[in-house]
Design an enzyme around this catalytic site. Structure first.
Site, PDB file in Angstrom:
ATOM      1  N   ASN A  95       4.705  -7.652   6.654  1.00 28.42           N
ATOM      2  CA  ASN A  95       5.477  -7.004   7.680  1.00 28.42           C
ATOM      3  C   ASN A  95       4.942  -5.800   8.300  1.00 28.42           C
ATOM      4  O   ASN A  95       5.536  -5.099   8.824  1.00 28.42           O
ATOM      5  CB  ASN A  95       6.736  -6.529   6.721  1.00 28.42           C
ATOM      6  CG  ASN A  95       6.360  -5.424   5.766  1.00 28.42           C
ATOM      7  OD1 ASN A  95       5.495  -5.517   5.068  1.00 28.42           O
ATOM      8  ND2 ASN A  95       7.275  -4.355   5.710  1.00 28.42           N
ATOM      9  N   GLU A  96       3.591  -5.824   8.240  1.00 24.79           N
ATOM     10  CA  GLU A  96       2.845  -4.730   8.953  1.00 24.79           C
ATOM     11  C   GLU A  96       3.244  -4.436  10.274  1.00 24.79           C
ATOM     12  O   GLU A  96       3.461  -3.291  10.822  1.00 24.79           O
ATOM     13  CB  GLU A  96       1.320  -4.959   8.987  1.00 24.79           C
ATOM     14  CG  GLU A  96       0.465  -4.732   7.562  1.00 24.79           C
ATOM     15  CD  GLU A  96       0.638  -5.771   6.506  1.00 24.79           C
ATOM     16  OE1 GLU A  96       1.495  -6.651   6.894  1.00 24.79           O
ATOM     17  OE2 GLU A  96       0.017  -5.776   5.550  1.00 24.79           O
ATOM     18  N   LEU A 109       0.887  -1.235  -0.177  1.00 23.17           N
ATOM     19  CA  LEU A 109       0.024  -0.074  -0.158  1.00 23.17           C
ATOM     20  C   LEU A 109       0.890   1.282  -0.016  1.00 23.17           C
ATOM     21  O   LEU A 109       1.797   1.400   0.703  1.00 23.17           O
ATOM     22  CB  LEU A 109      -1.044  -0.035   1.017  1.00 23.17           C
ATOM     23  CG  LEU A 109      -1.894  -1.199   1.303  1.00 23.17           C
ATOM     24  CD1 LEU A 109      -2.749  -0.866   2.557  1.00 23.17           C
ATOM     25  CD2 LEU A 109      -2.719  -1.536   0.136  1.00 23.17           C
ATOM     26  N   GLY A 162       1.113  -5.245   1.334  1.00 24.61           N
ATOM     27  CA  GLY A 162       0.052  -5.195   0.298  1.00 24.61           C
ATOM     28  C   GLY A 162       0.768  -6.076  -1.051  1.00 24.61           C
ATOM     29  O   GLY A 162      -0.330  -6.570  -1.919  1.00 24.61           O
TER      30      GLY A 162
HETATM   31  N1  CO8 Z   1       4.577   3.507  -0.216  1.00 29.37           N
HETATM   32  C1  CO8 Z   1       5.160   4.901  -0.435  1.00 29.37           C
HETATM   33  N2  CO8 Z   1       6.344   5.097  -0.781  1.00 29.37           N
HETATM   34  C2  CO8 Z   1       7.104   3.892  -0.952  1.00 29.37           C
HETATM   35  C3  CO8 Z   1       6.757   2.731  -0.428  1.00 29.37           C
HETATM   36  C4  CO8 Z   1       5.201   2.418  -0.243  1.00 29.37           C
HETATM   37  N3  CO8 Z   1       4.732   1.389   0.361  1.00 29.37           N
HETATM   38  N4  CO8 Z   1       7.677   2.139  -0.860  1.00 29.37           N
HETATM   39  C5  CO8 Z   1       8.742   2.636  -0.949  1.00 29.37           C
HETATM   40  N5  CO8 Z   1       8.638   3.992  -1.134  1.00 29.37           N
HETATM   41  C6  CO8 Z   1       9.378   5.034  -1.643  1.00 29.37           C
HETATM   42  C7  CO8 Z   1      10.527   5.495  -0.777  1.00 29.37           C
HETATM   43  O1  CO8 Z   1      10.102   6.177   0.447  1.00 29.37           O
HETATM   44  C8  CO8 Z   1      11.350   5.806  -1.587  1.00 29.37           C
HETATM   45  O2  CO8 Z   1      10.983   7.444  -2.015  1.00 29.37           O
HETATM   46  P1  CO8 Z   1      12.035   8.633  -2.106  1.00 29.37           P
HETATM   47  O3  CO8 Z   1      12.706   8.026  -3.481  1.00 29.37           O
HETATM   48  O4  CO8 Z   1      11.331   9.659  -2.171  1.00 29.37           O
HETATM   49  O5  CO8 Z   1      12.892   8.639  -1.163  1.00 29.37           O
HETATM   50  C9  CO8 Z   1      11.099   5.541  -3.178  1.00 29.37           C
HETATM   51  O6  CO8 Z   1       9.730   4.670  -3.019  1.00 29.37           O
HETATM   52  C10 CO8 Z   1      12.165   4.083  -3.348  1.00 29.37           C
HETATM   53  O7  CO8 Z   1      11.957   3.392  -2.271  1.00 29.37           O
HETATM   54  P2  CO8 Z   1      13.430   2.747  -1.754  1.00 29.37           P
HETATM   55  O8  CO8 Z   1      14.673   3.599  -1.909  1.00 29.37           O
HETATM   56  O9  CO8 Z   1      13.365   2.168  -0.414  1.00 29.37           O
HETATM   57  O10 CO8 Z   1      13.908   1.419  -2.924  1.00 29.37           O
HETATM   58  P3  CO8 Z   1      14.674   0.238  -2.798  1.00 29.37           P
HETATM   59  O11 CO8 Z   1      14.632  -0.308  -4.105  1.00 29.37           O
HETATM   60  O12 CO8 Z   1      15.703   0.302  -2.081  1.00 29.37           O
HETATM   61  O13 CO8 Z   1      13.479  -0.927  -1.882  1.00 29.37           O
HETATM   62  C11 CO8 Z   1      11.487  -1.523  -0.893  1.00 29.37           C
HETATM   63  C12 CO8 Z   1      12.256  -1.180  -2.251  1.00 29.37           C
HETATM   64  C13 CO8 Z   1      12.056  -2.983  -0.629  1.00 29.37           C
HETATM   65  C14 CO8 Z   1      10.117  -1.848  -1.757  1.00 29.37           C
HETATM   66  C15 CO8 Z   1      11.355  -0.650   0.014  1.00 29.37           C
HETATM   67  O14 CO8 Z   1      11.001   0.606  -0.551  1.00 29.37           O
HETATM   68  C16 CO8 Z   1      10.521  -1.089   1.170  1.00 29.37           C
HETATM   69  O15 CO8 Z   1      10.769  -1.902   1.904  1.00 29.37           O
HETATM   70  N6  CO8 Z   1       9.715  -0.243   1.047  1.00 29.37           N
HETATM   71  C17 CO8 Z   1       8.356  -0.305   2.360  1.00 29.37           C
HETATM   72  C18 CO8 Z   1       7.404  -1.313   2.046  1.00 29.37           C
HETATM   73  C19 CO8 Z   1       6.458  -1.475   3.136  1.00 29.37           C
HETATM   74  O16 CO8 Z   1       6.781  -1.744   4.279  1.00 29.37           O
HETATM   75  N7  CO8 Z   1       5.206  -1.596   2.731  1.00 29.37           N
HETATM   76  C20 CO8 Z   1       4.083  -1.535   3.449  1.00 29.37           C
HETATM   77  C21 CO8 Z   1       2.912  -0.813   3.308  1.00 29.37           C
HETATM   78  S1  CO8 Z   1       1.703  -1.004   4.514  1.00 29.37           S
HETATM   79  C22 CO8 Z   1       0.460  -2.373   3.464  1.00 29.37           C
HETATM   80  O17 CO8 Z   1       0.802  -2.415   2.354  1.00 29.37           O
HETATM   81  C23 CO8 Z   1      -0.478  -2.988   4.459  1.00 29.37           C
HETATM   82  C24 CO8 Z   1      -1.100  -2.076   5.330  1.00 29.37           C
HETATM   83  C25 CO8 Z   1      -2.389  -2.348   5.960  1.00 29.37           C
HETATM   84  C26 CO8 Z   1      -3.275  -1.389   6.879  1.00 29.37           C
HETATM   85  C27 CO8 Z   1      -3.332  -1.768   8.231  1.00 29.37           C
HETATM   86  C28 CO8 Z   1      -3.946  -0.731   8.830  1.00 29.37           C
HETATM   87  C29 CO8 Z   1      -5.044  -0.863   9.910  1.00 29.37           C
END
Ligand code: CO8
Length: 260
Positions: free
Chosen positions: A135-136, A66, A111
């Site tokens: 990993n939430e 997400l 997500g």
């Molecule tokens: N949302 C928004 N922006 C993101 C996200 C995301 N999920 N993931 C990465 N970005 C952004 C980064 O902030 C970065 O932005 P900027 O260039 O401005 O600094 C850009 O994308 C590139 O990211 P990275 O530099 O980290 O790229 P890498 O290639 O090194 O890594 C990964 C890629 C492995 C995908 C890494 O970005 C990562 O681990 N991202 C986070 C993933 C994550 O934890 N997602 C969880 C989202 S929550 C969800 O899906 C379920 C929620 C359920 C809700 C429950 C509530 C009740």
């Protein structure tokens, strides 16, 4: 903008490919989710299409889950609209009459993992640098019950229980060992393998396969359908908490710092 998902239909095989192309990380924004649902519905209603392969056009990343910016500092109305779109994506994909195969060609947290779990079959590139999981908990948030249900249906209760509590991101070999993905193949073979698996599934009569799928998934689908509005309200009140907003902001900061 109608360009975050590339759809290609091979009419002779009856198989479509949906390729996520929303750089940098295929995060599931409201726009992405809306386009996903429209694309899937078109294929669902197309009699020439019996199966769909989900994969990514972004190197090294299947989907980062997400879009966290959709959950930070927005209005209650926005949170409601966003969450309905997440529900809609899952409901349509989990109940799809088509055969759905995830060709996971990169990292797939939260997500992103949900999308893969929601398919009938998962093939992952065997690169240990790619990881997948719900990993939430690492973000200080809790996977919703229907994420959990979908996960339990794939890996079983015990594995799901520890994996969810720890917010584990499993490297591809480990993901395979615990049954989170069905097989690993070298990345250059992923596309061919997905096509071969699809052929195998499509060799069966559609109606028998579809009724069986419904039988296996109905209880979990019905649970969200019955509690959909309640689930939206839960999401809103949870995500609006200042402590949760703070956790999400810190997590985004951590992502940016890690880059250096
Ligand atoms: N949302 C928004 N922006 C993101 C996200 C995301 N999920 N993931 C990465 N970005 C952004 C980064 O902030 C970065 O932005 P900027 O260039 O401005 O600094 C850009 O994308 C590139 O990211 P990275 O530099 O980290 O790229 P890498 O290639 O090194 O890594 C990964 C890629 C492995 C995908 C890494 O970005 C990562 O681990 N991202 C986070 C993933 C994550 O934890 N997602 C969880 C989202 S929550 C969800 O899906 C379920 C929620 C359920 C809700 C429950 C509530 C009740």
């Amino acid at each position: 903008s109608n360009n975050k998902i590339l759809v290609e239909l091979d009419e002779s095989a009856g198989v479509a490919t949906m390729k996520f192309k929303s750089p940098p990380v295929n995060s599931l924004s409201l726009d992405f989710l809306t386009e996903f649902c429209i694309s899937l519905e078109k294929l669902e209603n197309d009699r020439a299409c019996r199966g769909v392969i989900l994969t990514s056009a972004v190197p090294k990343i299947f989907s980062s889950g997400l879009d966290i910016t959709e959950m930070c500092g927005k209005s209650t109305e926005h949170y409601a609209e966003f969450w309905r779109a997440v529900q809609e994506m899952w409901l349509r994909l989990y109940s799809s009459n088509m055969v759905t195969v995830a060709a996971v060609n990169g990292s797939s947290p939260a997500g992103g993992c949900l999308i893969a779990l929601t398919c009938d079959y998962r093939i992952m590139a065997e690169n240990p640098k790619f990881s997948i999981g719900l990993n939430e908990a690492q973000l200080g948030i809790v996977a919703p019950f229907w994420f959990k249900d979908t996960f339990v249906n794939v890996v079983g209760h015990r594995v799901a229980e520890s994996s969810l509590q720890l917010g584990s991101l499993h490297p591809a070999p480990e993901a395979h060992r615990i049954g989170l993905v069905d097989e690993l193949v070298p990345e250059e073979k992923l596309k061919d393998r997905a096509t071969a698996v699809m052929q195998q599934w499509l060799a069966l009569p559609d109606h028998a396969r579809q009724l069986t799928k419904t039988m296996m998934r109905k209880a979990v689908l019905d649970r969200l359908v019955a509690h959909r509005e309640e689930d939206v309200q839960n999401f809103i009140s949870f995500i609006s908490k200042e402590s949760i907003q703070k956790s999400l902001r810190m997590y985004m900061e951590m992502l940016k710092k890690k880059k250096g």
